[in-house]
Design a protein around this motif. Sequence first.
Motif, short mmCIF file in Angstrom:
data_model
loop_
_atom_site.label_atom_id
_atom_site.label_comp_id
_atom_site.label_asym_id
_atom_site.label_seq_id
_atom_site.Cartn_x
_atom_site.Cartn_y
_atom_site.Cartn_z
N VAL A 83 -5.76 -12.53 49.88
CA VAL A 83 -4.92 -12.16 51.12
C VAL A 83 -3.13 -12.47 50.44
O VAL A 83 -2.42 -11.72 50.97
CB VAL A 83 -5.11 -13.39 52.24
CG1 VAL A 83 -3.87 -13.12 53.34
CG2 VAL A 83 -6.36 -12.85 52.93
N PRO A 84 -2.96 -13.49 49.90
CA PRO A 84 -1.41 -13.68 49.49
C PRO A 84 -1.14 -12.60 48.53
O PRO A 84 0.08 -12.08 48.49
CB PRO A 84 -1.26 -14.89 48.85
CG PRO A 84 -2.72 -15.51 48.76
CD PRO A 84 -3.53 -14.82 49.89
N ASP A 148 -17.38 -7.35 51.06
CA ASP A 148 -17.58 -6.15 51.52
C ASP A 148 -17.47 -4.93 50.32
O ASP A 148 -16.94 -5.42 49.46
CB ASP A 148 -17.17 -5.45 52.82
CG ASP A 148 -15.61 -5.57 52.52
OD1 ASP A 148 -14.87 -4.62 52.35
OD2 ASP A 148 -14.91 -6.63 53.15
N SER A 149 -17.78 -3.82 50.41
CA SER A 149 -17.62 -2.75 49.01
C SER A 149 -16.27 -2.47 48.91
O SER A 149 -15.74 -2.36 47.83
CB SER A 149 -18.53 -1.51 49.60
OG SER A 149 -18.03 -1.00 50.72
N GLU A 150 -15.32 -2.31 50.10
CA GLU A 150 -14.20 -2.04 49.85
C GLU A 150 -13.14 -3.31 49.34
O GLU A 150 -12.44 -2.96 48.26
CB GLU A 150 -13.30 -1.81 51.19
CG GLU A 150 -11.94 -1.12 51.03
CD GLU A 150 -11.34 -1.06 52.59
OE1 GLU A 150 -10.05 -0.81 52.78
OE2 GLU A 150 -12.16 -0.28 53.43
N THR A 151 -13.64 -4.35 49.72
CA THR A 151 -12.72 -5.56 48.97
C THR A 151 -13.27 -5.96 47.59
O THR A 151 -12.35 -5.97 46.86
CB THR A 151 -13.14 -6.96 49.92
OG1 THR A 151 -12.68 -6.53 51.33
CG2 THR A 151 -12.32 -8.15 49.25
N LYS A 152 -14.69 -5.74 47.43
CA LYS A 152 -15.07 -5.64 46.01
C LYS A 152 -14.19 -4.74 44.97
O LYS A 152 -13.99 -5.27 44.06
CB LYS A 152 -16.69 -5.54 46.06
CG LYS A 152 -17.22 -5.86 44.75
CD LYS A 152 -18.81 -5.68 44.59
CE LYS A 152 -19.22 -6.55 45.53
NZ LYS A 152 -20.73 -6.57 45.59
N TYR A 153 -14.38 -3.41 45.44
CA TYR A 153 -13.63 -2.37 44.70
C TYR A 153 -12.23 -2.64 44.57
O TYR A 153 -11.71 -2.64 43.50
CB TYR A 153 -13.94 -0.99 45.51
CG TYR A 153 -13.18 0.04 44.78
CD1 TYR A 153 -13.66 0.44 43.38
CD2 TYR A 153 -12.10 0.93 45.38
CE1 TYR A 153 -13.20 1.69 42.95
CE2 TYR A 153 -11.57 2.00 44.75
CZ TYR A 153 -12.32 2.23 43.50
OH TYR A 153 -11.45 3.43 42.79
N TYR A 154 -11.59 -3.18 45.49
CA TYR A 154 -10.05 -3.44 45.35
C TYR A 154 -9.75 -4.81 44.30
O TYR A 154 -9.09 -4.50 43.46
CB TYR A 154 -9.55 -4.37 46.71
CG TYR A 154 -8.14 -4.71 46.74
CD1 TYR A 154 -7.22 -4.13 46.11
CD2 TYR A 154 -7.69 -5.57 47.91
CE1 TYR A 154 -5.93 -4.68 46.07
CE2 TYR A 154 -6.65 -5.84 47.91
CZ TYR A 154 -5.49 -5.48 46.96
OH TYR A 154 -4.23 -5.89 47.12
N ARG A 437 6.00 3.40 53.71
CA ARG A 437 5.40 2.13 53.94
C ARG A 437 4.13 2.60 54.04
O ARG A 437 3.18 3.43 54.91
CB ARG A 437 5.93 1.54 54.94
CG ARG A 437 5.07 0.15 55.59
CD ARG A 437 5.57 -0.37 56.82
NE ARG A 437 5.51 0.58 58.10
CZ ARG A 437 6.38 0.81 59.05
NH1 ARG A 437 7.86 0.36 58.73
NH2 ARG A 437 6.15 1.53 59.82
N THR A 438 3.14 1.74 53.52
CA THR A 438 1.34 1.97 53.42
C THR A 438 1.24 1.16 54.81
O THR A 438 1.45 -0.02 54.94
CB THR A 438 0.83 1.34 52.38
OG1 THR A 438 1.23 1.89 51.04
CG2 THR A 438 -0.57 1.26 52.36
N GLY A 439 0.41 1.83 55.54
CA GLY A 439 0.05 1.36 56.76
C GLY A 439 -1.21 0.29 56.58
O GLY A 439 -1.99 0.47 55.51
N ILE A 440 -1.17 -0.63 57.61
CA ILE A 440 -2.24 -1.77 57.47
C ILE A 440 -2.73 -1.78 58.96
O ILE A 440 -2.08 -2.04 59.79
CB ILE A 440 -1.77 -3.10 57.13
CG1 ILE A 440 -1.11 -3.20 55.81
CG2 ILE A 440 -3.08 -4.02 56.80
CD1 ILE A 440 -0.54 -4.06 55.29
N TRP A 491 -6.36 -3.62 53.76
CA TRP A 491 -5.47 -4.17 52.59
C TRP A 491 -4.54 -2.92 52.13
O TRP A 491 -4.96 -1.73 52.38
CB TRP A 491 -6.45 -4.51 51.33
CG TRP A 491 -7.79 -5.22 51.41
CD1 TRP A 491 -9.08 -4.96 51.65
CD2 TRP A 491 -7.53 -6.41 51.71
NE1 TRP A 491 -9.75 -6.11 51.78
CE2 TRP A 491 -8.81 -7.16 51.88
CE3 TRP A 491 -6.40 -7.65 51.92
CZ2 TRP A 491 -9.19 -8.56 51.80
CZ3 TRP A 491 -6.81 -8.97 51.81
CH2 TRP A 491 -8.15 -9.52 51.89
N VAL A 492 -3.34 -3.18 51.90
CA VAL A 492 -2.35 -2.44 51.27
C VAL A 492 -2.99 -1.97 50.00
O VAL A 492 -2.93 -0.72 49.65
CB VAL A 492 -1.13 -3.33 50.84
CG1 VAL A 492 -0.19 -2.33 50.03
CG2 VAL A 492 -0.29 -3.60 52.14
#
Length: 685
Positions: A83-84, A148-154, A437-440, A491-492
């Motif tokens: 997160v940070p 989750d798969s997205e966070t793992k890929y990140y 700016r990337t949306g979140i 996530w950005v």
Amino acid sequence: MHSRPVPLVRLIAAGLLALLAVAPAGGASAASTSSGDNAPFWTGKPNAAQFKERQEKRLGAAKSVMDKLVAVKGKRTIDNTLVPFDEIDRQLDMASSQSGLIEEVSPDSATRATAEAVSQDISKFSTDLSLNRQVYDALSALDTTSMDSETKYYVQKTLRDFRLSGVDKDQATRDKIRKLNEELVLVSQEFGRNIREDKSTVTCMPADLDGLPQDFIDRHKPGTDGKITLTVEYPDYIPVSTYAKSDDLRRRMYIAYQNRAYPKNMDVLDRMRQKRHELATTLGFPDYADYIMADKMAGNAATARAFIDRVVAASGPRQEREYAQLLARKQKDVPGANVVNFWEFSYFSELVRKSDYAFDSQELRAYLPYDQVKQGVLDISAKLFGVEYRRVKDAPVWDPSVECYEMIDGGKVAGRFYLDMHPRDNKYNHAAQFDIRTGIEGRQIPEAALICNLPGGDPGDPGLCEYNDVNTFFHEFGHLLHTMFAGHHKWVGTGGIRTEHDFVEAPSQMLEEWMKSPEVLAVFAKDPKTGKVIPADLVKRMNRANDFGKGLLVRRQMVYAGTSLACYDRDPAGVSTDQIMSDLVKKYQPFPFVDGTHFQCAFGHLDGYSAVYYTYMWSLVIAKDMFSKFDKDHLLAPGAAKDYREKVLAAGGSKPAAQMVHDFLGRDFNEQAWKTWLDSDEATP
């Protein structure tokens, strides 16, 4: 055909720094709340000092978060580490984005200079972050098994990017990398500045404009000396190249256009290539091409080279046939001619379209005034993807000519974008989408800008567009839609256009297909004087005529792709960029190379894309395959578009590009649709 840099694709490390010259733009101050970050980024219309203060606050916020991340004791978790880290990314994303845009578009020289200086500070911070072993170790300590798969890929992608940055090298090597990255930022800015500030013009007599549209002639009045001054910006260069009967004028315009930023950028480009080569070898790669492709779909320079070779082989027969048509047409005007020159390509192509395909581009222009084209792009994309657009008339903008819009999705504001569409002094002089700016999701909406140089913008000028002008608008809007729909992740680091660099052109090239549809053009292509809708027969003739020359244009793209690769797939010491360009033109095209021209000096992709210009054709292969899922006779039908939006555009950087395409197609992509397009005989008279 348009050459343009890609919007910034997220790379931690040297790759990010090398792309900062074409980075997206940022938002409000770092200390602001999430609602503040949703405000238009140019709120308050800051002067140079205020602009600098905003970005320094963002850098300060990023540093504060980084210090807290490193200081964590005990087990590393998503909450205390990822997160940070993503918040650091958010601050840098906005700071680098805003600076990258403003240095290219601000009408104020002090603000442009300040933006360049701020970009240097942001780049230094980004380099330090990419080489920070404590941050890397913290992320490496995360247990990804239950993510989750997205966070793992990140996490996996981020750790890979850190390693590509050199974070795992010894201290002396990291210091060298840091120094090279800082030097590369300055070289990159110098390269872009020289292109942007080039003011090349060509003078001619009124009689030399014979063949040009009347509205063009009306806009170009002679000066007190009786001469007309033409710029080499697109609104002058393209019509002159296409319609001027004067061979001498077309030749002089071509040479001036091919020599933008010459001789200044000859040395700058050589320094850029040398420093990038040194960076790559320091990181353990044989050359910069292999380094920069390590995180692309291609994976390495050998794969890109093999792809270029396949395209060259596939396009050979068509190029030969089309060149023979051009030469035969020239011989009607110049008996005994045995060659067609580069400055004659557009002119004789237009004559071939008239004689062989009964199509006159000037007939098309009457239906395409700029304001109608703009509204048409908005209306069509809104219908296609189920959104609405709302003009924000009092939005703060960097120049009075800029328009601001909000995208409404499901009754909520889901994005904001700006249209800066006409030429002016000291403005970026090609066509590109710049992130802002990337949306979140649930925190901040995506924001972006289209920066183009299309006709119009002056009082009384309807801005009658050429086919390529409209095609450019559709292309860039394809990038914009990608940014808007991909800006709703948690996530950005997985949002926005954070996919592989050699996929980013696929969505933009896909949207170009809508420009060819009679159904679509009928929405906006109307004669403003009579209200008459463009005849379907004219659109069909347009498509047949514009199909002519694609073999030649594909090969021209391979000249650019080959130049891009050859500049970076070897030690540049003693390798002349003039020789590279000359050799590739002679190898790939039938037109004689024009001695004394130096196109590479204004070839901005040699900075932003570096070795990967092949991505335009690579992406086109994918775009043609994806387009096969649409009903070409009913392109405004929402079915396939909804699926495409969800599985490709909205996916952002949450998974590998090949997987997104597989999700949409139900299979891996292949080159068959592209080959069918290339080999089609639609243009045979």
